[in-house]
Design a protein around this motif. Structure first.
Motif, PDB file in Angstrom:
ATOM      1  N   LEU A  64       0.864  -1.182   0.000  1.00 40.95           N
ATOM      2  CA  LEU A  64       0.000   0.000   0.000  1.00 40.95           C
ATOM      3  C   LEU A  64       0.898   1.228   0.000  1.00 40.95           C
ATOM      4  N   VAL A  65       0.781   2.067  -1.024  1.00 36.98           N
ATOM      5  CA  VAL A  65       1.563   3.292  -1.109  1.00 36.98           C
ATOM      6  C   VAL A  65       0.643   4.480  -0.854  1.00 36.98           C
ATOM      7  N   ASN A  66       0.803   5.109   0.298  1.00 35.77           N
ATOM      8  CA  ASN A  66       0.004   6.292   0.644  1.00 35.77           C
ATOM      9  C   ASN A  66       0.705   7.526   0.084  1.00 35.77           C
ATOM     10  N   ASN A  67       0.386   7.834  -1.167  1.00 39.87           N
ATOM     11  CA  ASN A  67       1.041   8.936  -1.873  1.00 39.87           C
ATOM     12  C   ASN A  67       0.183  10.199  -1.960  1.00 39.87           C
ATOM     13  N   ALA A  68      -1.130  10.053  -1.964  1.00 34.03           N
ATOM     14  CA  ALA A  68      -2.019  11.202  -2.161  1.00 34.03           C
ATOM     15  C   ALA A  68      -1.786  12.276  -1.102  1.00 34.03           C
ATOM     16  N   GLY A  69      -1.845  13.534  -1.521  1.00 32.17           N
ATOM     17  CA  GLY A  69      -1.658  14.627  -0.575  1.00 32.17           C
ATOM     18  C   GLY A  69      -1.743  15.968  -1.284  1.00 32.17           C
ATOM     19  N   ARG A  70      -1.533  17.011  -0.522  1.00 32.25           N
ATOM     20  CA  ARG A  70      -1.568  18.362  -1.080  1.00 32.25           C
ATOM     21  C   ARG A  70      -0.484  19.207  -0.429  1.00 32.25           C
ATOM     22  N   THR A  71      -0.037  20.215  -1.157  1.00 34.65           N
ATOM     23  CA  THR A  71       0.951  21.130  -0.611  1.00 34.65           C
ATOM     24  C   THR A  71       0.241  22.239   0.175  1.00 34.65           C
ATOM     25  N   HIS A  72       1.006  23.004   0.933  1.00 40.08           N
ATOM     26  CA  HIS A  72       0.398  24.100   1.703  1.00 40.08           C
ATOM     27  C   HIS A  72       1.483  25.118   2.033  1.00 40.08           C
ATOM     28  N   THR A  73       1.599  26.139   1.213  1.00 35.79           N
ATOM     29  CA  THR A  73       2.603  27.180   1.406  1.00 35.79           C
ATOM     30  C   THR A  73       1.924  28.484   1.810  1.00 35.79           C
ATOM     31  N   HIS A  74       2.122  28.878   3.058  1.00 36.07           N
ATOM     32  CA  HIS A  74       1.511  30.107   3.576  1.00 36.07           C
ATOM     33  C   HIS A  74       2.173  30.451   4.899  1.00 36.07           C
ATOM     34  N   PRO A  75       2.350  31.725   5.210  1.00 28.43           N
ATOM     35  CA  PRO A  75       2.918  32.084   6.512  1.00 28.43           C
ATOM     36  C   PRO A  75       2.060  31.542   7.656  1.00 28.43           C
ATOM     37  N   ALA A  76       2.704  31.143   8.738  1.00 35.16           N
ATOM     38  CA  ALA A  76       1.987  30.583   9.883  1.00 35.16           C
ATOM     39  C   ALA A  76       0.965  31.565  10.450  1.00 35.16           C
ATOM     40  N   ASP A 100      -5.431  29.957   7.147  1.00 35.84           N
ATOM     41  CA  ASP A 100      -6.876  29.772   7.244  1.00 35.84           C
ATOM     42  C   ASP A 100      -7.110  28.372   7.799  1.00 35.84           C
ATOM     43  N   MET A 101      -7.767  28.263   8.939  1.00 37.20           N
ATOM     44  CA  MET A 101      -7.864  26.980   9.623  1.00 37.20           C
ATOM     45  C   MET A 101      -8.645  25.924   8.829  1.00 37.20           C
ATOM     46  N   ASP A 102      -9.666  26.344   8.090  1.00 31.73           N
ATOM     47  CA  ASP A 102     -10.389  25.376   7.263  1.00 31.73           C
ATOM     48  C   ASP A 102      -9.480  24.814   6.176  1.00 31.73           C
ATOM     49  N   ASP A 103      -8.636  25.667   5.625  1.00 33.26           N
ATOM     50  CA  ASP A 103      -7.666  25.245   4.630  1.00 33.26           C
ATOM     51  C   ASP A 103      -6.664  24.277   5.244  1.00 33.26           C
ATOM     52  N   VAL A 104      -6.198  24.574   6.449  1.00 29.35           N
ATOM     53  CA  VAL A 104      -5.254  23.705   7.147  1.00 29.35           C
ATOM     54  C   VAL A 104      -5.885  22.340   7.420  1.00 29.35           C
ATOM     55  N   ARG A 105      -7.138  22.343   7.824  1.00 28.15           N
ATOM     56  CA  ARG A 105      -7.819  21.057   8.104  1.00 28.15           C
ATOM     57  C   ARG A 105      -7.889  20.193   6.849  1.00 28.15           C
ATOM     58  N   ALA A 121      -5.953  15.373   3.878  1.00 27.91           N
ATOM     59  CA  ALA A 121      -5.311  14.723   2.740  1.00 27.91           C
ATOM     60  C   ALA A 121      -4.004  14.048   3.132  1.00 27.91           C
ATOM     61  N   ASN A 122      -3.167  14.749   3.911  1.00 29.66           N
ATOM     62  CA  ASN A 122      -1.815  14.265   4.166  1.00 29.66           C
ATOM     63  C   ASN A 122      -1.686  13.335   5.360  1.00 29.66           C
ATOM     64  N   VAL A 123      -2.533  13.519   6.372  1.00 23.87           N
ATOM     65  CA  VAL A 123      -2.400  12.745   7.607  1.00 23.87           C
ATOM     66  C   VAL A 123      -3.577  11.802   7.812  1.00 23.87           C
ATOM     67  N   PHE A 124      -4.766  12.365   7.930  1.00 16.96           N
ATOM     68  CA  PHE A 124      -5.920  11.531   8.246  1.00 16.96           C
ATOM     69  C   PHE A 124      -6.237  10.544   7.117  1.00 16.96           C
ATOM     70  N   GLY A 125      -5.992  10.963   5.869  1.00 18.64           N
ATOM     71  CA  GLY A 125      -6.202  10.050   4.744  1.00 18.64           C
ATOM     72  C   GLY A 125      -5.276   8.852   4.817  1.00 18.64           C
ATOM     73  N   PHE A 179       7.537  29.474   5.326  1.00 20.60           N
ATOM     74  CA  PHE A 179       6.152  29.558   4.869  1.00 20.60           C
ATOM     75  C   PHE A 179       5.540  28.171   4.635  1.00 20.60           C
ATOM     76  N   GLY A 180       6.104  27.156   5.273  1.00 20.82           N
ATOM     77  CA  GLY A 180       5.587  25.798   5.103  1.00 20.82           C
ATOM     78  C   GLY A 180       5.237  25.136   6.424  1.00 20.82           C
ATOM     79  N   SER A 181       4.929  25.923   7.446  1.00 22.52           N
ATOM     80  CA  SER A 181       4.707  25.353   8.778  1.00 22.52           C
ATOM     81  C   SER A 181       3.559  24.346   8.794  1.00 22.52           C
ATOM     82  N   ALA A 182       2.449  24.640   8.112  1.00 28.36           N
ATOM     83  CA  ALA A 182       1.309  23.722   8.103  1.00 28.36           C
ATOM     84  C   ALA A 182       1.670  22.435   7.375  1.00 28.36           C
TER      85      ALA A 182
END
Length: 302
Positions: free
Chosen positions: A85-97, A101-106, A111-115, A148-151
Motif C-alpha cells: 500500500l503506497v500512501n502517496n495522495a496529498g496536497r501542498t500548503h505554502t503560507h505564513p503561519a 486559514d484553519m479550514d484550509d489547514v484542516r 489529505a496528508n495525515v488523516f487520509g 512559509f511551510g509550517s502547516a
C-alpha cells in the motif's frame, strides 16, 4: 477490469493523476511485474494506465465511503490480499503561519495525515493476509525549517511520528512500514493553485520572497519524477534483512531520496542546528530579516 495473475504481487497507490509521483510509481511497479491498482479521485484520468493492464479505481482518501468502496473493489481484484500500500495522495500548503486559514489547514491534514491513517485502518486486513508493506509519504520538510511551510511541515512531521508507532504495532503481524523522506521532486504540487498573502499579512513587505517560495520544490535541485520512482520501487522490493543492516543491504525503513535529500540527511544526522543554519540561508532568511526590520523602523519614524 483485469486482475493479477496467479502469484503476481499487488500494489495499491493513492493519488495517481498523470504527471505526479503516484503516476510514476504506478508505471515503475507495472514495469517490475507487479499488478498495479491505480487510484485517483477522478478515475477518468487513469484510462491510460487501465489500457496498460492496471486496475483503475476511484478513491478520495478524505472520504470514508470512497475508501470503503475502494476496499471492496480491491478485495474483488486481489482475492483478499494486498502486498504493498503506497500512501502517496496529498496536497501542498505554502503560507505564513500567521496567515493560515484553519479550514484550509484542516483540508491539508485530511489529505496528508488523516487520509493516510484511514487507508491503513481500512486495508490492514488485506496487508496482514499478504504479510505486506505500507509506504507512507513524508518529506524533508518534516525535519527542516521550511519557510512559509509550517502547516505542510506539521502534516509531514505527523506522518513520520505515525509511521514510527505503526511500524512497531504491525511488526508482530508481519506487516512492514517504510516512510519516505522525499526531497524536491518533480510533481503536480504547483498545479493545486497558489495561495495569496492577505492584505494585512506581516509579510506583504517580502511578497517577492513568498512568490519565490511557492515554486521552491520545483525549481531547486528538483529530481525527475521517474528517477525518484525507480529508486523507491527498487528499494521497496529489496529483501527484508535484520534492522542493523537494513539501511545498507535491504529494504530501508526510511527512504531519503530526491533533491537535497543527501544534504538534509547529513545535516540531520549531525544536529538540528546545522539544518536550521543551512535553511536560514537557503530560504533567504537574511533578506527576510532585513526587509522586515526596515519596515518596522519606518513605522516607528512615521
Amino acid at each position: 477490469m483485469s486482475g493479477p495473475k496467479p502469484g503476481q504481487k499487488t500494489v495499491l497507490i493513492t493519488g495517481c493523476t498523470p504527471g505526479g509521483i503516484g503516476h510514476a510509481l504506478a508505471l515503475e511497479y507495472h514495469k517490475q511485474g507487479l499488478h498495479v491498482i491505480a487510484t485517483a479521485r477522478r478515475p477518468e484520468v487513469l484510462s491510460g494506465m487501465a489500457g496498460m493492464g492496471m486496475s483503475a479505481v476511484a478513491l478520495d482518501v478524505a472520504d470514508a465511503e470512497s475508501i470503503k468502496a475502494c476496499h471492496a473493489e480491491v478485495v474483488k481484484i486481489t482475492g483478499g490480499k494486498l502486498d504493498i500500500l503506497v500512501n502517496n495522495a496529498g496536497r501542498t500548503h505554502t503560507h505564513p503561519a500567521t496567515d493560515l486559514d484553519m479550514d484550509d489547514v484542516r483540508q491539508t491534514f485530511e489529505a496528508n495525515v488523516f487520509g493516510t491513517m484511514a487507508m491503513v485502518k481500512a486495508f490492514v486486513d488485506l496487508l496482514i493476509a499478504a504479510q505486506g508493506l505500507i509506504i507512507n509519504t513524508a518529506s524533508l520538510s518534516a525535519v527542516t525549517a521550511y519557510l512559509f511551510g509550517s502547516a505542510y511541515s506539521a502534516t509531514k512531521g505527523a506522518v513520520v511520528s505515525y509511521s514510527r508507532g505503526l511500524r512497531m504495532e504491525l511488526a508482530p503481524l508481519g506487516v512492514r512500514v517504510m516512510c519516505t523522506m522525499t526531497g524536491t521532486t518533480r510533481s503536480n504540487t504547483t498545479a493545486h493553485g497558489d495561495r495569496t498573502l492577505p492584505p494585512d499579512s506581516l509579510y506583504q513587505r517580502v511578497r517577492d520572497i513568498f512568490q519565490w517560495r511557492l515554486t521552491f520544490s520545483q525549481t531547486n535541485s528538483t529530481m525527475p519524477t521517474d528517477q525518484y520512482a525507480r529508486r523507491l520501487v527498487a528499494d521497496s522490493l529489496k529483501p527484508e534483512v535484520p534492522l542493523l543492516l537494513r539501511s545498507w543491504f535491504g529494504r530501508p525503513d526510511w527512504f531519503w531520496y530526491g533533491g537535497l535529500a543527501k544534504l538534509v540527511w547529513f545535516g540531520h544526522t549531525l544536529g538540528e542546528w546545522i539544518v536550521d543554519t543551512i535553511c536560514w540561508r537557503m530560504f533567504k532568511g537574511p533578506q527576510l530579516q532585513k526587509a522586515l526590520k526596515d519596515e518596522q523602523r519606518v513605522k516607528k519614524i512615521t
